[in-house]
Write a protein that holds these residues in place. Structure first.
Motif, mmCIF file in Angstrom:
data_model
loop_
_atom_site.group_PDB
_atom_site.id
_atom_site.type_symbol
_atom_site.label_atom_id
_atom_site.label_comp_id
_atom_site.label_asym_id
_atom_site.label_seq_id
_atom_site.Cartn_x
_atom_site.Cartn_y
_atom_site.Cartn_z
ATOM 1 N N PRO A 197 0.771 -1.244 -0.027
ATOM 2 C CA PRO A 197 0.180 -0.136 0.037
ATOM 3 C C PRO A 197 0.964 1.245 -0.073
ATOM 4 O O PRO A 197 1.835 1.416 0.696
ATOM 5 C CB PRO A 197 -0.923 -0.073 1.296
ATOM 6 N N GLU A 229 0.561 5.527 0.085
ATOM 7 C CA GLU A 229 -0.415 6.852 0.044
ATOM 8 C C GLU A 229 0.037 7.734 -0.996
ATOM 9 O O GLU A 229 0.943 7.847 -1.217
ATOM 10 C CB GLU A 229 -0.331 7.246 1.649
ATOM 11 N N THR A 230 -0.868 8.132 -1.717
ATOM 12 C CA THR A 230 -0.778 9.063 -2.983
ATOM 13 C C THR A 230 -1.528 10.119 -2.618
ATOM 14 O O THR A 230 -2.619 10.265 -1.907
ATOM 15 C CB THR A 230 -0.814 8.335 -4.111
ATOM 16 N N VAL A 231 -1.225 11.530 -3.086
ATOM 17 C CA VAL A 231 -2.176 12.586 -3.123
ATOM 18 C C VAL A 231 -2.319 12.890 -4.266
ATOM 19 O O VAL A 231 -1.832 13.062 -5.337
ATOM 20 C CB VAL A 231 -1.189 14.046 -2.688
ATOM 21 N N GLY A 236 -9.871 10.547 -2.841
ATOM 22 C CA GLY A 236 -9.455 10.092 -1.492
ATOM 23 C C GLY A 236 -10.502 10.500 -0.201
ATOM 24 O O GLY A 236 -11.376 11.058 -0.657
ATOM 25 N N GLU A 262 -9.336 11.577 2.923
ATOM 26 C CA GLU A 262 -8.366 12.639 3.766
ATOM 27 C C GLU A 262 -7.995 13.679 3.191
ATOM 28 O O GLU A 262 -7.524 13.296 2.021
ATOM 29 C CB GLU A 262 -7.497 11.939 4.841
ATOM 30 N N ASP A 278 -4.615 16.246 2.541
ATOM 31 C CA ASP A 278 -3.540 16.477 3.074
ATOM 32 C C ASP A 278 -3.300 17.863 3.137
ATOM 33 O O ASP A 278 -3.150 18.709 2.257
ATOM 34 C CB ASP A 278 -2.581 15.878 1.901
ATOM 35 N N ILE A 294 -5.808 12.535 0.160
ATOM 36 C CA ILE A 294 -4.867 11.074 0.448
ATOM 37 C C ILE A 294 -5.662 9.932 0.211
ATOM 38 O O ILE A 294 -6.867 9.743 0.504
ATOM 39 C CB ILE A 294 -4.353 11.109 1.782
ATOM 40 N N ASP A 295 -5.076 9.216 -1.083
ATOM 41 C CA ASP A 295 -5.741 7.887 -1.499
ATOM 42 C C ASP A 295 -4.886 6.782 -1.006
ATOM 43 O O ASP A 295 -3.424 7.156 -1.493
ATOM 44 C CB ASP A 295 -6.138 7.991 -2.911
ATOM 45 N N THR A 296 -5.001 5.410 -0.753
ATOM 46 C CA THR A 296 -4.219 4.506 -0.770
ATOM 47 C C THR A 296 -4.385 3.603 -1.874
ATOM 48 O O THR A 296 -5.323 3.326 -2.397
ATOM 49 C CB THR A 296 -4.596 3.521 0.631
ATOM 50 N N LYS A 297 -3.292 3.481 -2.681
ATOM 51 C CA LYS A 297 -3.166 2.546 -3.742
ATOM 52 C C LYS A 297 -2.478 1.469 -3.552
ATOM 53 O O LYS A 297 -1.254 1.407 -2.916
ATOM 54 C CB LYS A 297 -2.778 3.393 -4.971
#
Length: 195
Positions: free
Chosen positions: A54, A56-58, A62, A64, A66, A85-88
């Motif tokens: 995993p 985290e990308t901005v 998402g 949350e 950042d 913020i998204d988790t890929k």
């Protein structure tokens, strides 16, 4: 004298990589490799940790915000939409096993059988593990030319094709490294390992 010899030599020919399946050249078959079950189980756990990493990308999607990205984009007059913020999950790993298929591998000490068994163990260890890309190639060269026969191995069943070929009995290591580096470069995993 060396300089003169180099100047007088003809331009070297580009190497030819002949894929056994496409050229109709038979490398021959034998028994499939025997995977070491206990080792495969242990390695399976390692590969599972590499499989889905995993990150985290901005970006624009998402759950949350950042804060740092929001403030930075606002201050510079950039688009403030790109601050979530998204988790890929990214691709895990690509592994290439490059195996010498010269005649000496079959003739002395059972080296080819050991290579078959090791390759079979790795194929067994990645079963049911996503995002691990494993390939093997067996290579050997022809006498007096820059031709190298390459046999791709893409599964445990195909380890039966890991044998030598009497028409291609030499060990062109320089060509094999060049070819293997090109193959692994085109594999999609984020982490890459050539054995």
């Amino acid at each position: 004298k060396m300089r003169d010899k180099i100047r007088l030599t003809n331009d070297p020919k580009a190497p030819e990589y002949l894929e056994a399946d496409l050229e109709g050249i038979e490398r021959g078959t034998t028994d499939c490799g025997l995977p070491a079950t206990e080792i495969a189980k242990g390695m399976n756990k390692i590969f599972r940790t590499l499989a889905e990493l995993p990150v985290e990308t901005v970006c624009k999607e998402g759950d949350e915000v950042d804060v740092e990205s929001f403030v930075s984009n606002k201050a510079r007059g950039f688009n403030i939409d790109e601050c979530l913020i998204d988790t890929k999950y990214i691709e895990g790993a690509s592994i290439l096993i490059s195996v010498d298929g010269s005649c000496s591998m079959d003739n002395y000490g059972g080296s080819m059988k050991k290579a078959r068994d090791m390759t079979a163990t790795l194929f067994r260890s990645i079963e049911n593990v996503p995002n691990i890309n494993l390939k093997a190639i067996v290579w050997s060269g022809a006498s007096g030319s820059e031709k190298m026969l390459v046999t791709p191995i893409n599964s445990l069943k195909e380890t039966e094709r890991m044998t030598s070929c009497s028409a291609y009995c030499l060990t062109p290591t320089h060509l094999a490294i060049d070819y293997s580096a090109d193959v692994i470069k085109h594999m999609k995993g984020r982490k890459k390992l050539m054995i």
